[in-house]
Write an enzyme that holds these catalytic residues in place. Structure first.
Site, PDB file in Angstrom:
ATOM      1  CG  ASP A  49      -2.162   0.900   0.994  1.00 34.75           C
ATOM      2  OD1 ASP A  49      -2.133   1.748   0.075  1.00 34.75           O
ATOM      3  OD2 ASP A  49      -3.158   0.772   1.750  1.00 34.75           O
TER       4      ASP A  49
HETATM    5  C1  BGC Z   1      -5.096   3.200   0.094  1.00 32.66           C
HETATM    6  C2  BGC Z   1      -5.166   2.148  -0.997  1.00 32.66           C
HETATM    7  C3  BGC Z   1      -5.026   2.799  -2.336  1.00 32.66           C
HETATM    8  C4  BGC Z   1      -3.717   3.575  -2.390  1.00 32.66           C
HETATM    9  C5  BGC Z   1      -3.468   4.243  -3.716  1.00 32.66           C
HETATM   10  C6  BGC Z   1      -3.908   4.125  -0.059  1.00 32.66           C
HETATM   11  O1  BGC Z   1      -4.084   5.230   0.755  1.00 32.66           O
HETATM   12  O2  BGC Z   1      -5.056   2.570   1.353  1.00 32.66           O
HETATM   13  O3  BGC Z   1      -6.387   1.459  -0.899  1.00 32.66           O
HETATM   14  O4  BGC Z   1      -5.079   1.843  -3.354  1.00 32.66           O
HETATM   15  O5  BGC Z   1      -3.767   4.574  -1.379  1.00 32.66           O
HETATM   16  O6  BGC Z   1      -4.311   5.316  -3.910  1.00 32.66           O
END
Ligand code: BGC
Length: 735
Positions: free
Chosen positions: A281
């Site tokens: 993530d």
């Molecule tokens: C989130 C993810 C997301 C990623 C990219 C993170 O803050 O937890 O679910 O895919 O950002 O935007």
């Protein structure tokens, strides 16, 4: 595809200086271009061609947006979204254009560019449909739009279990039950990937609250996690075969999820034989050697979100020192390439092109029509008659649109944000309303009625309007978003007082909820009907009107238990959510309290009466289900139930099969099937049971095991509305 292979071959021949003659053509210059080979064979052939620098290029990505803090422009080659991993043109390796996510192509860059996408209703609405085909159709819609916009990776597939109604991301997920969530999210993933767009499944694992999400350490025993959150992932992966697994922000039993050998190497790659790659993530990578050796394959958006770009210089040094092997580096790259081959990123590259907006809005509409849950309907207040002469519509900007959740999954909807200027205006906002007005759709459905609107800001004016009308429809809302949890279950902005005032003025009051998850309804006994519309999506207004007027018969069933109040939850106080300013964030959260008994199982264990049970939902018709017929074949129960539509309207019922294992009084959902029936029609439905739900996880042997003995099988219309038990003897078995 053919064209691509041909041009690749031509380039290879040209590069090697061999004349284009028949014998040269016979040489398999680029064996990985051969779509007839398996993804594994193609990936193995290709990895051998890469220089070390090229391998490193594939194992970390950049944030695909201009970064104002560092004054960085949009990375070259990125079309702009959440992430970008540059490709390697000399070998025809495409770049990864990564976009969020599971409710539509959610691209924050669109705020500036004005591009839009079709917004599906909440993941919880899809889950409430209990219909794998609805989930697949939603996924295919998202995948198709992504592909036509130039994206080939969708950061979708949220399947963290709902352990708490306050979690700010519940609307992105699929509820509290591992079978229901794993099945439907697996289908969404399958739908996305059917369009040659690689999907993740996320956030692995146990990222079940937003409070302190980047620091908190989740404590839970192995068997409990294998039988709950990990089972949801296991089922979603088996069904959807996502190209990637996104590891989460939190720690699990002391180790960050993205450097957690147990989660990544032992469970995911060894026990589940997962062949794809693990991406972090955004900001969830904390080390180079430890993460790589624990099973992380690709570091996401590192420059912007991580302390260092661990999978660049630090990992190169670790490789030089022998702390990480070259074989492991090759494994990381092979997994990435293997998934790209398997999903079709090489053979079916995205083509920018027109999107059939009407068809896609129809998918969004059908999703809510299948997933809205009718919770209450006294004296058949619903469906509304089309010859009503006066209706009051109140609240929640229902004149303009329907609410959406915030954070990275938020889609800039077709038609743009219907209500601008609300706070927060920046991430996890802007607060967004999909421009599908329930008021307009209600006006269209009730041709002869005077339909008037009150904003609800003034409860006295709203009550006065309601009093003059035959029926009042009050919309209430609760905005939620990634990065924070709700402090409690109370609707914000004194909406409870609004509903109470309207219901007092007119008992023929229908409440439509646009909420993240269950909320408190202190006025419940005073209103005639309640419809949970979750976040209704890009065609939500139309779908709500169709449901209210009975053009569509509600068939959604709750994918979560609706508690009476917070005291019924395993953690009445959500760690950290209501901490006083200056209080340090909680270090740990104990999921061992409920363990695998998430949601309805906790309520059964504690003998608590929820407000509405898991699996519950009303219809405008009535159904009768027989007790299950159970036989045993190959050591597994075969279950069938006859369902009859005993009412006067066509409708759909959900047969839910719950099982009780020997020595374990807690019932768990082991199978389900949705069936649509005309009035008076009956059908015998065979409900396949998932063997893992008839098993317990044997930690010592690291596998599911059916212990054997006497199993109780119930057919149900919710977790608490069950047939008599049918006892069946099963032999011990490894499923
Ligand atoms: C989130 C993810 C997301 C990623 C990219 C993170 O803050 O937890 O679910 O895919 O950002 O935007």
């Amino acid at each position: 595809m053919k064209h691509k292979n041909r041009s690749a071959l031509r380039r290879a021949i040209f590069a090697s200086g061999i004349a284009a003659c028949a014998c040269a053509l016979a040489a398999p210059a680029r064996p990985w271009s051969d779509a007839g080979q398996s993804p594994d064979a193609r990936a193995r052939a290709l990895v051998g061609q890469l220089t070390e620098a090229e391998k490193f290029q594939l194992i970390h990505g950049v944030f695909a947006q201009p970064d104002q803090a560092h004054n960085w422009p949009m990375p070259a080659g990125a079309i702009g979204s959440a992430g970008y991993v540059p490709g390697i043109p000399r070998l025809d390796i495409p770049g990864q254009q990564q976009s969020d996510a599971g409710l539509g192509v959610a691209n924050p860059v669109n705020v500036r560019t004005g591009d839009v996408a079709t917004a599906l209703p909440s993941g919880l609405a899809t889950a409430s449909s209990w219909d794998p085909q609805i989930a697949f159709a939603g996924g295919a819609m998202i995948g198709g739009e992504a592909w036509h916009k130039g994206f080939n990776v969708m950061l979708a597939g949220g399947v963290d279990l709902q352990r708490d109604p306050r979690n700010g991301r519940n609307f992105e997920y699929a509820g509290e039950d591992p079978l229901l969530a794993g099945t439907l999210v697996g289908e969404t993933i399958r739908g996305i990937q059917s369009q040659h767009v690689l999907s993740t499944v996320k956030h692995y694992a146990l990222n079940d609250q937003e409070t302190a999400r980047t620091t908190i350490d989740v404590r839970i025993g192995e068997r409990a996690m294998r039988e709950s959150d990990l089972l949801a992932f296991e089922l979603a992966i088996a069904r959807g075969r996502p190209g990637s697994v996104m590891c989460s922000y939190n720690k699990v039993n002391g180790d960050w999820a993205c450097e957690n050998d147990f989660l990544l190497n032992q469970v995911l790659k060894k026990d589940w034989r997962y062949p794809g790659f693990v991406m972090s993530d955004w900001g969830a990578t904390h080390s180079a050697a430890k993460a790589a050796n624990a099973g992380l394959d690709q570091e996401s958006a590192a420059e912007v979100f991580d302390k260092e770009v661990y999978f660049d210089a630090p990992l190169k040094q670790a490789l030089a020192r022998g702390e990480v092997s070259h074989a492991r580096l090759d494994d990381m790259v092979t997994r990435i390439l293997r998934s790209m081959f398997a999903v079709g990123l090489f053979d079916h590259p995205p083509q920018k092109g027109p999107i059939d907006a009407d068809a896609n809005l129809a998918v969004a509409q059908r999703t809510l029509e299948a997933g809205a849950v009718l919770l209450r309907n006294e004296r058949t207040l619903l469906p509304l008659a089309s010859d009503l002469h006066s209706i009051a519509v109140i609240g929640a900007h229902a004149d303009k649109g329907v609410l959406a959740g915030g954070g990275s999954s938020m889609v800039i909807p077709r038609g743009g944000n219907a209500v601008t200027g609300l706070e927060p205006a920046t991430w996890p906002g802007p607060v967004t309303y999909d421009p599908s007005s329930p008021l307009q759709a209600i006006r269209a459905a009730a041709d002869h009625a005077k339909v008037e609107f009150a904003s609800g800001d003034d409860p006295v004016a709203a009550a006065a309007l309601a009093q003059q009308a035959q029926v009042a429809v009050v919309f209430v809302q609760q905005w939620a978003a990634e990065s924070f949890d709700a402090a409690d279950l109370t609707l914000p902005n004194k909406q409870d007082a609004l509903v109470a005032a309207v219901a007092k003025a007119n008992p023929r009051t229908v409440v439509v909820l646009e909420t993240n998850s269950p909320v408190a309804m202190p006025w419940l006994d005073q209103v005639g009907a309640v419809l949970e519309a979750w976040y209704p999506g890009n065609a939500g207004g139309q779908a709500i009107a169709n449901l209210l007027f009975g053009r569509v018969n509600p068939s959604g069933r709750l994918p979560v238990t609706w508690p009476r109040d917070l005291s019924q939850l395993p953690r009445p106080q959500l760690p950290g959510a209501v901490a006083a300013p200056g209080t340090p964030p909680p270090a740990t959260v104990d999921y061992g309290i409920e363990g695998a008994d998430v949601g309805y199982r906790w309520f059964q264990r504690k003998q608590l009466q929820p407000l509405f049970p898991f699996g519950f939902g009303l219809s405008y018709t009535s159904f009768a289900q027989t007790a299950p017929q159970v036989t045993v074949r190959d050591g597994l129960p075969q279950v069938s139930v006859e369902v009859r539509n005993t009412g006067a309207r066509a409708g759909a019922d959900v047969v839910q099969i719950y099982a009780q294992l020997p020595g374990n009084p807690i019932r768990r959902l082991a199978g389900f099937a949705k069936v649509t029936l005309a009035p008076g029609q009956a059908r015998t439905v065979e409900v396949p049971l998932e063997p893992c739900l008839l098993s317990e996880f044997d930690v010592a042997k690291r596998r599911w095991i059916i212990r054997g003995g006497s199993y109780a099988i119930y057919a149900g219309r919710s977790a608490t509305d069950l047939s008599a038990a049918v006892q069946v003897k099963l032999p011990a078995k490894v499923p």
